[in-house]
Every structure is written in structure tokens, then in C-alpha cells.
Scaffold this motif. Sequence first.
Motif, short mmCIF file in Angstrom:
data_model
loop_
_atom_site.label_atom_id
_atom_site.label_comp_id
_atom_site.label_asym_id
_atom_site.label_seq_id
_atom_site.Cartn_x
_atom_site.Cartn_y
_atom_site.Cartn_z
N ASP A 90 0.88 -1.17 0.00
CA ASP A 90 0.00 0.00 0.00
C ASP A 90 0.92 1.22 0.00
O ASP A 90 1.61 1.50 0.99
CB ASP A 90 -0.90 0.01 1.24
CG ASP A 90 -1.97 1.09 1.12
OD1 ASP A 90 -1.80 2.01 0.31
OD2 ASP A 90 -2.97 1.00 1.85
N ILE A 92 0.34 4.47 -0.03
CA ILE A 92 -0.05 5.44 1.00
C ILE A 92 -1.26 4.86 1.71
O ILE A 92 -2.37 4.86 1.15
CB ILE A 92 -0.43 6.83 0.42
CG1 ILE A 92 0.70 7.42 -0.42
CG2 ILE A 92 -0.81 7.77 1.56
CD1 ILE A 92 0.39 8.81 -0.99
N ASP A 93 -1.08 4.34 2.89
CA ASP A 93 -2.23 3.91 3.67
C ASP A 93 -2.66 5.12 4.50
O ASP A 93 -1.90 5.60 5.35
CB ASP A 93 -1.90 2.72 4.57
CG ASP A 93 -3.17 2.20 5.22
OD1 ASP A 93 -4.15 1.96 4.50
OD2 ASP A 93 -3.19 2.08 6.46
N GLU A 162 -12.42 2.53 12.04
CA GLU A 162 -12.58 3.54 10.98
C GLU A 162 -13.97 3.38 10.39
O GLU A 162 -14.60 2.33 10.50
CB GLU A 162 -11.55 3.31 9.86
CG GLU A 162 -10.10 3.43 10.31
CD GLU A 162 -9.67 4.84 10.64
OE1 GLU A 162 -10.28 5.79 10.11
OE2 GLU A 162 -8.71 4.99 11.43
N SER A 195 -5.73 5.42 9.17
CA SER A 195 -4.88 4.49 8.44
C SER A 195 -4.96 3.15 9.17
O SER A 195 -4.64 3.08 10.37
CB SER A 195 -3.43 5.00 8.41
OG SER A 195 -2.52 3.93 8.29
N ALA A 196 -5.41 2.13 8.44
CA ALA A 196 -5.54 0.80 9.07
C ALA A 196 -4.19 0.34 9.60
O ALA A 196 -4.09 -0.18 10.71
CB ALA A 196 -6.07 -0.18 8.03
N GLU A 213 -12.15 -3.44 11.77
CA GLU A 213 -12.76 -2.74 10.63
C GLU A 213 -13.29 -3.77 9.64
O GLU A 213 -12.72 -4.84 9.46
CB GLU A 213 -11.75 -1.82 9.93
CG GLU A 213 -12.41 -0.92 8.88
CD GLU A 213 -11.49 0.14 8.27
OE1 GLU A 213 -10.40 0.40 8.83
OE2 GLU A 213 -11.89 0.69 7.22
N HIS A 217 -8.58 -3.67 2.95
CA HIS A 217 -8.08 -4.54 1.88
C HIS A 217 -6.78 -5.19 2.35
O HIS A 217 -6.13 -4.71 3.29
CB HIS A 217 -7.81 -3.73 0.61
CG HIS A 217 -9.04 -3.16 0.00
ND1 HIS A 217 -9.87 -3.87 -0.85
CD2 HIS A 217 -9.61 -1.93 0.13
CE1 HIS A 217 -10.89 -3.12 -1.23
NE2 HIS A 217 -10.76 -1.93 -0.65
N ASP A 220 -3.84 -3.05 3.04
CA ASP A 220 -3.89 -2.19 4.23
C ASP A 220 -3.33 -2.92 5.46
O ASP A 220 -2.82 -2.27 6.38
CB ASP A 220 -5.34 -1.80 4.57
CG ASP A 220 -6.03 -1.01 3.48
OD1 ASP A 220 -5.40 -0.12 2.90
OD2 ASP A 220 -7.23 -1.29 3.20
C1 IPD Z 1 -7.74 3.03 3.86
C2 IPD Z 1 -7.29 3.44 5.23
C3 IPD Z 1 -8.51 3.75 6.09
C4 IPD Z 1 -9.47 2.59 6.17
C5 IPD Z 1 -9.84 2.09 4.78
C6 IPD Z 1 -8.59 1.79 3.98
P1 IPD Z 1 -6.08 3.67 1.85
O1 IPD Z 1 -6.62 2.71 3.06
O2 IPD Z 1 -6.54 2.43 5.84
O3 IPD Z 1 -8.13 4.04 7.40
O4 IPD Z 1 -10.64 3.00 6.80
O5 IPD Z 1 -10.62 0.92 4.95
O6 IPD Z 1 -8.95 1.32 2.70
O7 IPD Z 1 -7.16 3.69 0.83
O8 IPD Z 1 -5.83 5.01 2.44
O9 IPD Z 1 -4.87 2.95 1.40
#
Ligand code: IPD
Length: 277
Positions: A90, A92-93, A162, A195-196, A213, A217, A220
Motif C-alpha cells: 500500500d 499510502i495507507d 474507521e 490508516s488501518a 474494521e 483490503h 492495508d
Molecule cells: C484506507 C485506510 C482507512 C481505512 C480504509 C482503507 P487507503 O486505506 O486504511 O483508514 O478505513 O478501509 O482502505 O485507501 O488510504 O490505502
Amino acid sequence: MADPWQNAMDHAVAVARKAGEVVCDALRGDRAVMTKSSVVDLVTQTDQKVEQLIIQSVKEKFPTHRFIGEESVAAGEPCVLSDSPTWIIDPIDGTTNFVHAFPFVAISIGFAINKQVEFGVVFSCVEDKMFTARRGKGAFCNGEPLQVSRQEAVEQAMVATEFGSDRDADVVDKIFQSLRNILCLPVHGVRGAGSAAINMCLVASGCVEAYYEMGIHVWDVAAASLIVSEAGGVLMDVDGGDVDLMSRRIIAANSKTITERLVKAIVPFSLPRDDAT
Ligand code: IPD
């Protein structure tokens, strides 16, 4: 015996640091926003540029390895975890945070063989925190060992979660039902870093007892899942079953006791799997 993947892990740390510089530079400039699956599922040119930077640099060193990258999958590449060495990236998480310059964004790089994560690297670049874990060898932040919280009373726990990027009213209702049940356990508080991967590193660091959550994905959570388990934590599906990184649902917690209390409070729902073709 020498670790056969030490070289790959060192490379992951180095490229995550380089990617972090690109992300931090971009945070100081203009960030043009595009959308993906919905109007609140955001992507920027920096996400794409950083993913390419990581993949190119890994390919030069490990030309036979495979990749699952958030932006490559968005562009139509398959999301398949085979037994081959696979980098799960990922770039940018916390893209929504990035767009708003909310200072919690991470580069997440997991590495799996035989569908098992062998090492994980999460670089929270604004905080300058490099989280790492190697299977069987512990989890670290900037070289310091990590240990999950020892708190087993859910009533004294802090829980991270989240809201995700699905704005379907039924989905949002279920998310709020779970949140209501958890708040009323009661818990000390609920937080979310946006950010997960960072939320999971907060579990590994002992700052929150749990994170859950539905909607995440594999990119993440792959790297951070090892960081949590190597810090002594527990991973579970939100329905109490075994965690499945492709199922888009996760609880990462400090203990089985807290995880099981959360399972009872969460209203689970299913999502299309990441590896659904
Ligand atoms: C997201 C972040 C966010 C979470 C979403 C993720 P991304 O990743 O981790 O905190 O709530 O489920 O998809 O899209 O910023 O890489």
C-alpha cells in the motif's frame, strides 16, 4: 542459520524510507485528487508514483517475485496471493489523510511466501516511525521492541476503528450499530488514525487494546498483521473465525479476551473478497 529473507526485508525498509520522503515532500505541495470505487475512495498521483517506485526497485533486486499493489489492482492487475514470494504494497495507507494533510500516513509493505506473511514494514513517515516485524523474531518501532497492552478488561480499553469509504446507508447503519455496542460495553474510548496500518501499529505499541474494521483490503493490513502478532497480539475475523487477509474484515487486539468481547459487540457484514475474480 542465516535468514534467507533478511536481504529482502532490508530492501523493504530502505525503499519504504525513500517512499516516505516522496510522500512527505508531496504533503508540502499541491495534491490533485481523483476517485476510485466511490466519491470518497480517493487516490492521488503520489499513490501511483510511490507504488511504481517501490515495485520497480523491488523488481530490480528480485525479478521473479510477484506483487499485489493497491494502485496496480485498481488499474486492473489481479489480486492473487499464490505460494510464490509476493510483495503486498500500500503506497499510502491513509490516502484521505494525505489529501487533507492530516498527519497519519504510512507506506505499508508486506512480504508473503506460501500465503504466510514473512515480514512486514509500516513506515509512518510524518511521525518518522519505522515499524518492522520478521516472523518469529518480534516486532519493533525504530529498533525498539514492541509489546501489546496487558489490559484484559474491555471496560478499561481503548478501541480503534474507521468508518471506511462505503456511504451506502445500510452499511453505515451496521457500522454505527457496532460502534454503539462497543461504546456501551463501555470502553474508555474509541479512536481512529485514518490508516488501518497505523491503527494496527498502535495495537502493537500498546496504545490501544484493539482495532477492528470491515472494508479494509489485504494491502492495508498484510504488513501490520505480522507486526501485531509478533508484538504478542491476536488476529481474528469479526465473526470470531480465523482471520483471512482477503476477506476485508479484521480484529487485531492485545488478547483473546478483548477480541471475544468485541466479536459479541460487532454486527458483521460480508464484502466482496479482494481475490474475487
Ligand atoms: C484506507 C485506510 C482507512 C481505512 C480504509 C482503507 P487507503 O486505506 O486504511 O483508514 O478505513 O478501509 O482502505 O485507501 O488510504 O490505502
